[in-house]
Design a protein around this motif. Structure first.
Motif, short mmCIF file in Angstrom:
data_model
loop_
_atom_site.label_atom_id
_atom_site.label_comp_id
_atom_site.label_asym_id
_atom_site.label_seq_id
_atom_site.Cartn_x
_atom_site.Cartn_y
_atom_site.Cartn_z
N LYS A 1 8.17 -2.15 -6.86
CA LYS A 1 7.19 -2.46 -5.55
C LYS A 1 6.15 -3.43 -5.67
N THR A 2 5.60 -3.40 -6.38
CA THR A 2 4.37 -3.77 -7.42
C THR A 2 5.25 -4.95 -7.93
N THR A 3 5.48 -4.53 -9.34
CA THR A 3 6.73 -6.01 -9.31
C THR A 3 7.54 -6.65 -7.80
N HIS B 1 -4.55 -6.69 -3.75
CA HIS B 1 -3.26 -5.98 -5.49
C HIS B 1 -3.86 -4.85 -5.06
N GLN B 2 -3.18 -4.37 -5.67
CA GLN B 2 -3.78 -2.44 -6.03
C GLN B 2 -4.57 -2.06 -6.09
N HIS B 3 -4.59 -2.82 -7.25
CA HIS B 3 -6.07 -2.67 -7.82
C HIS B 3 -6.96 -3.89 -7.77
N LEU C 1 -0.81 -6.10 1.24
CA LEU C 1 -0.97 -5.54 1.29
C LEU C 1 -0.42 -3.94 0.11
N ASP C 2 -0.89 -4.00 -1.11
CA ASP C 2 -0.30 -3.15 -1.73
C ASP C 2 -0.91 -1.31 -2.04
N GLU C 3 -0.15 -0.98 -1.11
CA GLU C 3 -0.88 0.03 -1.12
C GLU C 3 -2.70 0.74 -0.53
N PRO C 4 -2.47 -0.53 0.06
CA PRO C 4 -3.98 -0.57 0.60
C PRO C 4 -5.14 0.55 1.29
MG LIG Z 1 2.64 -0.23 -7.42
#
Ligand SMILES: [Mg+2]
Ligand SMILES: Nc1ncnc2c1ncn2[C@@H]1O[C@H](COP(=O)(O)OP(=O)(O)O)[C@@H](O)[C@H]1O
Lengths: 503, 314
Positions: free
Chosen positions: A43-45, A90-92, A169-172
């Motif tokens: 997903k993030t990629t 981003h996720q982080h 939104l990555d894993e917000p």
């Molecule tokens: Mg991810």
């Protein structure tokens, strides 16, 4: 509804991992799309390729311009993606903690070489955005001093400040309490109504079902399904995500036995409130799982290192089987029958450059079974390791391979093997399923329940509230270094305790 | 006691302190720029030598004093570029690369000096910067000699403190530099180039360091000789921690060291008969270690200092 984004045949490979394989995805104006998949499904990629952080191996992306007509996007440059109206949270966190929120938000939006910053007009614009969206955050305080919830809002404001038309939104919600998460999605829905297109990444079925209009499911880098949210259900999605049914662990009823672990009024003063414990007491009994819920960073680390023997309490006492452990050390705790499943399995759970077999015996080096007068019995260690790998289903490059070469799920299984083989009286399970896929998570939970049946006391620290609810016999909520017993099993009530706002 | 008081009240003591502090001010500001962006530059000691050599040689060859300043900075920038490329996009160890630059720059400077002047026994002299003589101000009691009879380079050092403070705290460039030293992802996610910012900071910082060296040959003395930098670069690396990476405190730290050093010289003549002279030579270093011990415990390191960042990786 016009199309604002079309990903066409995107593929990306990292070494031997095909992170994304020929993925197509469309997004409409004002739509909230959920991108769902297990950890490591890509997903993030995929979203990082949209944002220009990664360059795809093949494929192309079309983005609508201001007039709404689709134009090809130049790939591999965040700067270009940003100017085309694509924003990503981003996720982080990607915030500089030594700058205040305002400076973080305007960073890169004005020419670097100039005599001063445009604080005035930026402030005015942000005030307007905050009022329209309901996302409020203090702008003039160093980000390092803010809570994760506030930081999350700043990340979103950062994107909105650039007038994005597509927000990713990555894993917000990973670091938010349930209430904060719900508020966030309410805000997102409001923004979508006024024309913003949103893609949010999640692996939590509950929020995907409640807050999206369409769901795209990834599995092992491939798109395996596209569903309309109100025409599907939890089991259909779960099936797509894992590619088969996952049996959830059965929890039998057990009568709790005698107290195995007692903490009496223990305190640890850490660098901040968030890694301290203040005069806390608890009791974990045999045949019982004691769940510690809470947003991570509320003292869980202090509690875990106390029980792992890594930290000596400033006052109070620790008793195991009613005998006090004075000045605890890891060795004393292991000797007293504590099995430890650490939070950071890669750094605290294994020695990455040592082989798997040696990692399996590392907590019992003075056991006569594996050594004679300090000389290790190599072949015995190896057969023992092969045997454990088989019964705990540890898969990877073999018992002679360095432990770091195994995947996260297999490292966790190896740690479980090491812990459970000692028949511990007390098991400290700190975030035992974090980052694991559904199959591996289910396996970990099954093992914990087995240990409970066999009479161990288990202290389960987890930020996954659903996990705590599913496994625990009793629940304590941790907030700012305090443990508060949860009287109910109501998500909302526990959520309030997690936020520290309950009466 | 009276002696020390007398020294502390004399104008010549303060004038000397500021003079001794000047090269350190350049050096600390340079180190501060690099470290704020996340790169430790242990090339500083060698860059001082190179700056001292290049500035002096340019003047000696007829480039004029400001020409000397220019060539010193150019030499510093070139060495900074080497360190920047090795440590930023290539991500090599900042310690190893920095020490390498120091060894390389020092030897190269000596080599160039020796090969261009094979036969001299005493180093050739140049006409260095003169103390500025500002009408009225220079004649003021106390402040006159202390402040207004210094060379243009000392003034430049003081001016740079203000300039660097302003750039770091009041301009978009300063925000970006502070951000890249705290969390490079924050800069990357906003579409700015981490590599450009970091290399730029190292190049600019290194040219300031070289200016510190040039001060030695073009203002404090009038010739280049071996060993003249004598650990001043290392002192700057310590002072920047003492200064918590803030220009104002960097000035304070450099002045403090300058004052210790000036005091040491004067005490030596007063009570030198009683105590071995080496004790006095040691004093400023001991005191700066002490100051560092006190300051460093609270030090607020740039979070990404020493951590390489690579584009397109997690
Ligand atoms: Mg991810
Ligand atoms: N920069 C990278 N370098 C190497 N491997 C990567 C990188 N980014 C992702 N991967 C790998 O690609 C796969 C997909 O990762 P990711 O997109 O982060 O998954 P998700 O976000 O769905 O959890 C994983 O196996 C991960 O280890």
């Amino acid at each position: 509804m016009g199309k604002v984004l079309a990903l066409k045949g995107l593929s990306k490979r990292f070494g031997s991992v095909q992170a994304n394989e020929a993925i197509d995805l469309d997004l409409n104006k004002g739509e909230v799309l959920a991108l769902l998949g297990e950890n490591g499904s890509g997903k993030t990629t995929l979203m990082n390729m949209l944002f220009g952080h990664y360059l795809p191996d093949t494929g192309s992306i079309d983005v609508a311009d201001r007039q709404g007509s689709l134009q090809p996007l130049t790939l591999g440059h965040p700067q270009i993606s940003l100017t085309k109206g694509i924003g990503m949270v981003h996720q982080h966190f990607t915030l500089a903690e030594n700058l205040n929120a305002l400076d973080n938000i305007v960073l890169g939006t004005e020419p670097l070489i100039s005599f001063k910053r445009n604080t005035g007009s930026a402030l005015k614009k942000l005030e307007k955005i905050m009022h329209e969206t309901g996302l409020f955050a203090p702008l003039d305080v160093s980000v390092g001093k803010l809570s994760v919830g506030e930081r999350q809002r700043i990340e979103i404001l950062k994107a909105l400040y650039r007038d994005v038309r597509i927000l990713v939104l990555d894993e917000p919600t990973a670091v938010l309490t349930p209430q904060e998460a719900d508020d966030l999605f309410d805000n997102i829905n409001t923004m979508a109504k006024s024309g913003l297109s949103v893609i949010f990444i999640s692996h939590k079925l509950r929020e995907v079902l409640s807050f999206s209009q369409r769901i795209v499911v990834l599995r092992q880098g491939k798109k395996v399904g596209e569903l309309v949210t109100n025409k599907t259900n939890e089991s259909e999605i779960a099936h797509l995500m894992v590619g088969g049914g996952v049996k959830s662990a059965e929890r039998e009823t057990c009568t709790p036995g005698k107290a195995v672990l007692q903490l009496n009024q223990v305190s640890i003063t850490g660098r901040s409130k968030r890694d301290s414990l203040f005069d806390q007491s608890l009791e974990a009994r045999a045949h019982e799982i004691l769940g510690i819920a809470g947003v991570s960073g509320n003292g869980q680390a202090a509690l875990a290192s106390l029980i792992a023997g890594l930290e000596v309490p400033e006052n109070g006492s620790i008793l195991i089987d009613s005998s006090e452990i004075e000045k605890p050390t890891p060795k004393k705790m292991i000797g007293a029958g504590v099995g430890r499943i650490p939070e950071d399995r890669h750094h605290e759970g294994i020695i990455g450059t040592m082989n798997l077999a040696d990692n399996l015996i590392i907590e019992k080096l003075d056991d006569q079974e594996i050594q004679n007068f300090g000389i290790l019995k190599r072949s015995k260690i190896k057969t023992n390791a092969a045997h454990l790998c088989k019964s705990y289903d540890v898969r990877g490059p073999g018992v002679d391979a360095e432990a770091r070469l195994f995947s996260g799920g297999n490292i966790q299984k190896m740690i479980l093997a090491r812990v459970f083989e000692q028949n511990p009286k007390l098991i400290l399970a700190n975030q035992p399923t974090r980052g694991l896929d559904m199959g591996a998570s289910a396996e970990v939970r099954r093992r914990l329940l087995d240990a409970r049946k066999n009479g161990a006391a288990i202290l389960l620290i987890s930020e996954d509230l659903d996990e705590v609810l599913a496994l625990s016999d009793r629940i304590l909520v941790m907030h700012d270094g305090n443990l508060i017993p949860a009287e109910t099993r109501d998500r909302a009530q526990i959520g309030l305790l997690m936020a520290g706002t309950a009466a | 006691m009276i002696d020390i008081l007398n020294i502390l009240l004399s104008e010549s003591f303060w004038a000397a302190s500021l003079r001794i502090a000047s090269p350190l001010i350049f050096g600390v500001l340079g180190a501060l720029l690099c470290e704020r962006a996340g790169v430790l530059n242990l090339g500083i000691e060698g860059i001082f030598v190179a700056g001292a050599m290049a500035g002096w040689m340019a003047v000696w060859l007829g480039a004029g004093l400001w020409g000397g300043v220019f060539f010193a900075m150019l030499a510093g920038a070139a060495l900074g570029l080497i360190h920047g490329i090795l440590t930023v996009p290539l991500g090599l160890s900042q310690h190893v690369s920095g020490l390498g630059v120091t060894l390389f720059a020092t030897s190269l400077s000596y080599f160039v000096y020796r090969t261009s002047l094979p036969a001299v026994s005493s180093p050739p002299r140049i006409e260095p910067f003169r103390a500025l003589d500002i009408p009225i101000l220079s004649d003021l009691p106390f402040v006159g000699p202390v402040l207004f009879q210094q060379t243009a380079l000392t003034w430049l050092a003081l001016l740079l403190v203000a300039v660097i403070w302003y750039v770091m705290n009041r301009t978009p460039l300063g925000s970006a530099l502070r951000a890249v030293g705290d969390n490079p992802d924050s800069v990357d996610a906003q579409g700015l180039s981490v590599y450009a910012l970091r290399i730029g900071a190292v190049v600019a910082g290194s040219s300031l360091m070289a200016l510190g060296g040039a001060f030695l040959t073009m203002s404090a003395f009038d010739a280049f000789f071996f060993g003249m930098v004598n650990g001043r670069g290392w002192i700057c690396i310590a002072l920047v921690i003492f200064a918590s990476w803030q220009p104002g405190k960097a000035l304070l730290g450099a002045m403090l060291f300058g004052a210790f050093d000036a005091l040491q010289v004067r005490l030596q003549t007063e009570v030198g008969a009683l105590v071995p002279g080496q004790i006095f030579l040691m004093a400023p270093y001991l005191l700066s270690i002490l100051a560092l011990v006190i300051a460093a415990r609270r030090a607020d390191y740039p979070r990404a200092l020493l951590t390489p960042w690579f584009k397109g990786q997690r």
